[in-house]
Scaffold this active site. Structure first.
Site, PDB file in Angstrom:
ATOM      1  N   CYS A 121     -19.802 -12.811   2.423  1.00 33.61           N
ATOM      2  CA  CYS A 121     -18.990 -14.261   2.234  1.00 33.61           C
ATOM      3  C   CYS A 121     -19.755 -15.204   1.352  1.00 33.61           C
ATOM      4  O   CYS A 121     -20.962 -15.544   1.204  1.00 33.61           O
ATOM      5  CB  CYS A 121     -18.732 -14.864   4.076  1.00 33.61           C
ATOM      6  N   CYS A 177     -14.270 -20.876   6.162  1.00 33.94           N
ATOM      7  CA  CYS A 177     -13.402 -20.925   5.394  1.00 33.94           C
ATOM      8  C   CYS A 177     -12.450 -21.277   4.425  1.00 33.94           C
ATOM      9  O   CYS A 177     -12.309 -22.058   4.752  1.00 33.94           O
ATOM     10  CB  CYS A 177     -12.824 -19.125   5.735  1.00 33.94           C
ATOM     11  N   ARG A 186       0.558  -2.898  11.239  1.00 32.92           N
ATOM     12  CA  ARG A 186      -0.133  -3.436  10.301  1.00 32.92           C
ATOM     13  C   ARG A 186       1.183  -3.039   9.138  1.00 32.92           C
ATOM     14  O   ARG A 186       1.570  -2.526   8.873  1.00 32.92           O
ATOM     15  CB  ARG A 186      -0.834  -2.748   9.202  1.00 32.92           C
ATOM     16  N   GLU A 233     -32.713 -37.118  -2.843  1.00 36.63           N
ATOM     17  CA  GLU A 233     -31.065 -37.388  -3.651  1.00 36.63           C
ATOM     18  C   GLU A 233     -30.961 -38.214  -4.636  1.00 36.63           C
ATOM     19  O   GLU A 233     -30.913 -39.725  -4.474  1.00 36.63           O
ATOM     20  CB  GLU A 233     -30.615 -36.872  -2.947  1.00 36.63           C
ATOM     21  N   LYS A 256      -7.582 -29.572  -1.081  1.00 33.80           N
ATOM     22  CA  LYS A 256      -8.644 -28.618  -0.589  1.00 33.80           C
ATOM     23  C   LYS A 256      -9.683 -29.103   0.452  1.00 33.80           C
ATOM     24  O   LYS A 256     -10.935 -29.304   0.155  1.00 33.80           O
ATOM     25  CB  LYS A 256     -10.400 -29.179  -1.932  1.00 33.80           C
ATOM     26  N   CYS A 299     -11.977 -18.737  -0.667  1.00 39.53           N
ATOM     27  CA  CYS A 299     -12.196 -18.795  -2.453  1.00 39.53           C
ATOM     28  C   CYS A 299     -12.077 -17.415  -2.423  1.00 39.53           C
ATOM     29  O   CYS A 299     -12.264 -17.076  -3.848  1.00 39.53           O
ATOM     30  CB  CYS A 299     -13.389 -19.579  -2.475  1.00 39.53           C
ATOM     31  N   TYR A 321       0.984  -1.623  -0.428  1.00 37.23           N
ATOM     32  CA  TYR A 321      -0.328   0.573  -0.071  1.00 37.23           C
ATOM     33  C   TYR A 321       0.740   1.319  -0.294  1.00 37.23           C
ATOM     34  O   TYR A 321       1.920   1.050  -0.246  1.00 37.23           O
ATOM     35  CB  TYR A 321      -0.652   0.324   1.623  1.00 37.23           C
TER      36      TYR A 321
END
Length: 687
Positions: free
Chosen positions: A410, A379, A245, A460, A478, A382, A197
């Site tokens: 989200c 989470c 930061r 299903e 994953k 993605c 930044y």
């Protein structure tokens, strides 16, 4: 609670401010208290999110970063006094949770400012450039330490900031911090000598080519950040805590060139040796804490780790830095709570930063404390909902304006930062609702229906819930996606939702008295009349266990094809990607942090990629392709995987739809997990 987690729940201090535990909500654009990319005001949506996280046992909370000069409408953050009064009225409610609040202030973005096609037009049209200046002064917003290329666009370069502009920003930090202190905020965080930044651009030699007091020597390059903390301490007093930061190592090879984990490279930004010197220098200047990770916008996957990055990817560098400073250090970046607890216990870090997990489940800390980790909605890294700033060849940020203005939502939790339109409302007329298809869309619809008081029944056709997400979550890296699948399956059990497996439904007439949700997913797209296409292996078949040979051609270089190529390479096989477009992952909704990792990983590991290339024939042992000139060439391979996309596959076509029927998931329109979950939520709320 697991005893191994106990170190996370011990108190610590930043300056004279005691924090009740070591869990830190790190700042995310969109969770702001004073608005994001809009006129500054006390933002109730951001405040509600921050309060919910505080009520669920986070120790230190950092709302979304607030530019002291707002890019929209050119507002200085200290000018609107009313919003500080509103904040002051809210603070007692926040402090009743026992948590502490530091507001993160930023000087801005400089060459990292996320440029869109609209901004390119505004900047490069003289008339529009002048006309738009009161709303968005791009020349001022993108100004940097020195003239430099924008991260996102070649059409909007950054000019050099003047000394007068720098000093105006320094004063603005002090004025803003004073108002925050008066409103009862516990401290501030300066953003950032971090992530490339604006303040970081001054410190980095590959960006800063100045010859005045803000360039050249080490002291000059860090002068801007030093003057800011000195001004805040002058105005607010030396005991008012100021965090920084901080990126420990830039992990950057050059403009738009990151360095991957384990890669040997020459650092053009801040290496570890300089970082140690800088951390001590900034500590001595007055900073009371370092909130750390790694990277720049040119190496964005370090600060915003996609699922391909290792867990705890920044921890070793942060731990090494901690040995050289006397102030507390926080580490963020795919942190595992147990690993974080061990690091705290050893004294190698003082706090653990978490961000996106709070978007997926604001209650996750409370669940962790209660020993109910299996109930935490994970989470999946993605970025589809929270940070889908997307870039590929030929475009700047290819992101819808609505998404640009509404970050920090989200993909897996439709309610996050959207409770104005996504919230559970109990039904006054309970119904039996038929859900045909037990993939993620069907399960999300059933979950919301049950919470509202309806009685959903899932049918299903296969023997397990999950649909195509079973294949989508199959790759070795994953694990978080597999956790989400298990979370959904557990929700079906916990809520007592009736499920019929191995029950295909071909005729919905038997349910004509009930409301019906169709969630039957999509089917693979095929390549027209390509000779030999029957020899190809469909992507989901491979992901469900179909064997392939050593050399594997992947037809399609979108996200799915690239992830399969990555998995094959990790297994020691040789993938070859064939893509018709002029870049890999040339699609909306995929964050640059994710896509740049894969593109750069393929380049580093010499994965064979053929762009602007079409498949013309498939044979045993090879394929024939055509390049952009129309010339044919042969690629030898043992197997061919088709990754050319999917088309909706509703069990009931649109023209057969009745008034009591609706569609969710890919059977309506092929998208990503975000579009599946959000639409399922919305459809379930309409019944």
């Amino acid at each position: 609670m697991d005893k191994n987690l106990e170190p996370l729940f011990t108190p610590w201090k930043i300056g004279n401010v005691e924090i009740k535990n070591r869990i830190v909500l790190t700042s995310m654009g969109g969770t702001d208290l004073f608005g994001w990319m809009e006129k500054n005001h006390f933002d109730e949506a951001g405040a509600d999110f921050i309060l919910e996280v505080a009520q669920n046992n986070a120790g230190l909370l950092l709302p979304g970063c607030q530019p002291v000069y707002n890019p929209m409408y050119g507002q200085w953050l200290h000018k609107n006094k009313k919003m500080y009064k509103d904040l002051a009225e809210w603070m007692p409610k926040f402090h009743a949770t026992g948590a502490k609040l530091f507001v993160q202030l930023t000087a801005g973005f400089g060459r990292s400012f996320t440029v869109s096609p609209m901004m390119e037009k505004l900047y490069n049209n003289g008339f529009l450039r002048v006309l738009s200046r009161p709303v968005m002064d791009l020349d001022k917003i993108t100004a940097s330490a020195s003239p430099s290329p924008n991260r996102w666009s070649d059409k909007l370069p950054s000019r050099e900031m003047t000394v007068a502009e720098i000093q105006e920003f320094v004063k603005a930090f002090g004025k803003t911090a004073a108002l925050l202190k008066e409103a009862g905020v516990d401290g501030v965080e300066v953003h950032a000598v971090h992530e490339g930044y604006l303040l970081d651009q001054f410190t980095l030699g590959y960006v800063n080519k100045r010859t005045d007091q803000y360039g050249g020597s080490f002291e000059n390059r860090y002068r801007f950040a030093v003057e800011i903390v000195q001004e805040i301490k002058r105005v607010c007093g030396k005991d008012y805590p100021v965090s920084l930061r901080y990126s420990v190592i830039s992990k950057t090879k050059g403009f738009r060139q990151g360095a991957l984990p384990g890669e040997e490279y020459e650092e053009v930004g801040r290496d570890f040796e300089e970082s140690v010197r800088a951390a001590k220098y900034l500590q001595d200047a007055g900073y009371d804490m370092l909130n750390c990770d790694n990277g720049t916008y040119d190496a964005w996957y370090w600060a915003h780790p996609p699922i391909y990055m290792p867990e705890n990817c920044n921890l070793s560098d942060v731990e090494a830095l901690r040995r050289h400073v006397d102030i507390p250090v926080v580490c963020a970046g795919r942190m595992d709570p147990k690993v974080a607890a061990d690091a705290v216990d050893k004294g190698s870090i003082d706090g653990a930063g978490f961000a996106r997990q709070f978007l997926a489940d604001p209650e996750w800390v409370t669940k962790l404390m209660a020993g109910k980790s299996e109930d935490i909605r994970p989470c999946i890294l993605c970025h589809n909902g929270c940070f889908n700033m997307c870039h590929y060849k030929g475009v700047p940020n290819d992101q819808d304006l609505y998404d640009s203005l509404h970050l920090a939502r989200c993909a897996v939790n439709a309610e996050t930062m959207q409770k104005d339109k996504h919230h559970i409302k109990k039904t006054g007329h309970p119904k039996k609702v038929i859900v045909i298809g037990g993939g993620i869309g069907g399960m999300e619809a059933a979950r919301v229906l049950k919470l509202r008081g309806h009685e959903p029944v899932i049918y299903e056709k296969s023997g397990e819930l999950g649909g195509t997400f079973i294949a989508a979550s199959a790759e070795s890296y994953k694990g978080k996606l597999r956790e989400l699948l298990e979370w959904y399956r557990r929700q079906m059990e916990e809520l007592g939702i009736e499920v019929h497996l191995n029950t295909p439904i071909k005729d919905v007439g038997r349910f004509w008295r009930s409301d019906i949700i169709i969630a039957t997913g999509a089917k693979p797209r095929f390549l027209g009349n390509t000779p030999g296409q029957e020899k190809m292996i469909e992507a989901c078949d491979y992901l469900r266990g179909r064997e392939v040979g050593q050399r594997v051609a992947i037809i399609g270089g979108g996200l799915s094809g690239c992830e399969i190529a990555y998995e094959l390479a990790l297994q020691g096989k040789t993938p070859i990607i064939v893509e018709m477009k002029d870049d890999l992952i040339s699609q909306k909704g995929v964050c640059l942090a994710n896509s740049s990792y894969l593109r750069e990983w393929f380049a580093l590991h010499n994965v064979e990629v053929h762009l602007e290339t079409g498949l013309s024939e498939v044979w045993d042992g090879y394929i024939i392709c055509n390049d952009k000139k129309g010339d044919s060439f042969r690629i030898d391979c043992d197997s061919v995987i088709s990754c050319v996309g999917y088309i909706p596959n509703p069990v009931v076509k649109e023209n057969e739809k009745t008034s009591n029927m609706d569609y969710v998931g890919d059977c309506k329109e092929v998208g990503n997990l975000r579009s599946v979950i959000w639409r399922a939520y919305e459809v379930a709320m309409r019944i």
